[in-house]
Design a protein around this motif. Structure first.
Motif, PDB file in Angstrom:
ATOM      1  N   ARG A   5       0.791  -1.250  -0.057  1.00 37.97           N
ATOM      2  CA  ARG A   5       0.040  -0.067  -0.080  1.00 37.97           C
ATOM      3  C   ARG A   5       0.883   1.129   0.006  1.00 37.97           C
ATOM      4  O   ARG A   5       1.965   1.086   0.665  1.00 37.97           O
ATOM      5  N   VAL A   7       1.179   5.580   0.700  1.00 43.10           N
ATOM      6  CA  VAL A   7       0.744   6.721   0.928  1.00 43.10           C
ATOM      7  C   VAL A   7       1.856   7.818   0.947  1.00 43.10           C
ATOM      8  O   VAL A   7       2.970   7.771   1.085  1.00 43.10           O
ATOM      9  N   CYS A  37      -3.286   3.243  -3.597  1.00 40.33           N
ATOM     10  CA  CYS A  37      -2.822   4.413  -2.983  1.00 40.33           C
ATOM     11  C   CYS A  37      -3.542   5.466  -2.279  1.00 40.33           C
ATOM     12  O   CYS A  37      -4.855   5.438  -2.648  1.00 40.33           O
ATOM     13  N   VAL A 139       1.899   7.817   7.955  1.00 40.27           N
ATOM     14  CA  VAL A 139       2.255   6.669   7.178  1.00 40.27           C
ATOM     15  C   VAL A 139       2.094   5.240   7.943  1.00 40.27           C
ATOM     16  O   VAL A 139       1.230   4.364   7.308  1.00 40.27           O
ATOM     17  N   TYR A 142      -1.654   3.542   8.384  1.00 35.56           N
ATOM     18  CA  TYR A 142      -2.056   3.081   7.352  1.00 35.56           C
ATOM     19  C   TYR A 142      -1.499   1.581   6.775  1.00 35.56           C
ATOM     20  O   TYR A 142      -1.692   0.981   5.827  1.00 35.56           O
ATOM     21  N   ALA A 144       1.318   1.369   5.561  1.00 35.35           N
ATOM     22  CA  ALA A 144       1.853   1.177   4.357  1.00 35.35           C
ATOM     23  C   ALA A 144       3.067   0.778   4.102  1.00 35.35           C
ATOM     24  O   ALA A 144       4.044   0.802   5.195  1.00 35.35           O
ATOM     25  N   PRO A 248       7.778   0.828   6.851  1.00 37.27           N
ATOM     26  CA  PRO A 248       7.509   1.147   5.461  1.00 37.27           C
ATOM     27  C   PRO A 248       8.792   0.833   4.806  1.00 37.27           C
ATOM     28  O   PRO A 248       9.889   1.052   5.221  1.00 37.27           O
TER      29      PRO A 248
END
Length: 400
Positions: A5, A7, A37, A139, A142, A144, A248
């Protein structure tokens, strides 16, 4: 394992220009067709440097969203939202601030750099010191896996990873983890559950990487598992407990840095920019009056494209034939500066034409933008709430 995903966000501090388009938006447009996104307007971040005059923020927020849509961000492919409309960002930021060492914030390279650049403003505030932590919350909330950045932002992503790692180390020991794992294995069913146990043993006791790969594939295909149970079994497989926050990765973006009209970095504050949706006549006037090689005082004087800001724009907008024509014509005085500028004018106007067309429907009916953002905020908030449920439970704040 959660799906990839992306972000990313931008601060609403004024009209977007072509530098933003070539530096970031073109990459966003490419990624929205490849991965899920989420793109957000970072209005709280704007307050870190503009807290004394927030009047520009609301207008800039809506203008920025129209600019994104005009540039080609597609709300059917990407989720667009406003940071402050998802209050879970602030809650995670607060909770992360309880465990993040002060020294981590003070060592962020951009902290002192920005203080020096913006010496005319009082930036001795917690909000300014803590903005990398809010950025991390933006970030991490989510989960991400990828954050598109330029090289100068890599230290921020490294800090996000450290914050997630520290949080997982402190709070990743889920109460009743073993019991919940056994319940999740039962949900797999007898045959799949037995295979999972065999593959886990093969990986943990014999170090067989192919067993880990097979087990992950088994869990990915299991329709009977909830997201939480799947995460538990992934953690159990690798010999760890539940991973609450995902670390991330930085996705380095192709940075086509568009120079400003004077050759410096394009910036509204430098007065050298062309707005994304700028009026056609204004664009023509700005490019026609751009400075050129100082050696070309008269039309008959030969010049050197390497010393001319217009040549930098040719690097972005012109093909090899046009660049050869410019190089030869400038050095021999075979073409004048206005002739040299015309292909750039034509290319910029061609690039902007579909942007103006796409923007017009939103300018005619602003409720369309509001509807896109409302929908995006709802989608973003559901994802954020899932993460916060796990965070609160891990920190012992899940009161019933």
């Amino acid at each position: 394992m959660l799906p990839d995903r992306v972000v990313s966000g931008m601060r609403p501090t004024g009209a977007m220009h072509l530098g933003h388009y070539h530096g970031a938006l073109k990459n966003w447009i490419k990624m929205q067709s490849e991965l899920p996104c989420l793109f957000f307007v970072a209005d709280w971040h704007a307050l870190t440097t503009h807290y004394d005059d927030p009047s520009i923020i609301e207008t800039s927020t809506w203008d920025m969203l129209i600019d994104w849509l005009a540039a080609g961000i597609d709300p059917s492919k990407a989720t667009l939202f406003i940071q402050s409309k998802v209050p879970e960002h602030a809650e995670l930021h607060l909770l992360l601030s309880m465990t993040t060492p002060l020294s981590w914030l003070e060592r962020v390279p951009t902290y002192k750099d920005q203080q020096e650049k913006l010496a005319d403003r009082d930036l001795a505030t917690y909000g300014f010191l803590g903005y990398p932590l809010l950025q991390a919350a933006d970030v991490l909330i989510y989960r991400a896996s990828l954050v598109p950045v330029g090289e100068d932002q890599i230290p921020h992503i490294e800090m996000m990873r450290e914050i997630a790692r520290r949080f997982n180390h402190l709070y990743g020991k889920e109460k009743g983890f073993e019991e919940k794992v056994q319940q999740a294995v039962k949900k797999l069913g007898g045959k799949a559950g037995k295979l999972y146990a065999e593959l886990r043993t093969a990986y943990q006791e014999q170090g067989k990487e192919e067993a880990l790969t097979q087990a992950k594939a088994l869990l990915d295909q299991a329709q009977s598992l909830s997201l939480q149970d799947r995460e538990r079994l992934f953690g159990h497989l690798e010999g760890s407990d539940k991973m609450i926050l995902i670390e991330p990765q930085a996705r380095l973006t192709e940075s086509s840095r568009l120079p400003g009209l004077d050759g410096q970095k394009m910036s509204k504050s430098y007065g050298n920019s062309i707005a994304l949706r700028e009026d056609k006549e204004s664009v023509i006037k700005k490019i026609r009056t751009m400075p050129t090689d100082p050696a070309r005082v008269r039309r008959s004087d030969p010049g050197d494209p390497e010393k001319c800001p217009v040549w930098q724009l040719h690097q972005v907008y012109s093909g090899s034939d046009t660049k050869d024509w410019v190089m030869k014509g400038c050095k021999s005085a075979g073409i004048g500066c206005l002739e040299c500028k015309q292909p750039v004018i034509d290319a910029v106007l061609k690039e902007q034409e579909p942007m103006r067309e796409r923007a017009q429907q939103y300018l005619d009916d602003p409720s369309l933008v509001r509807a896109i953002v409302d929908d995006g905020c709802d989608k973003a908030r559901k994802l954020a709430q899932e993460t916060m449920r796990d965070v609160r439970e891990a920190m012992g704040l899940n009161y019933r």
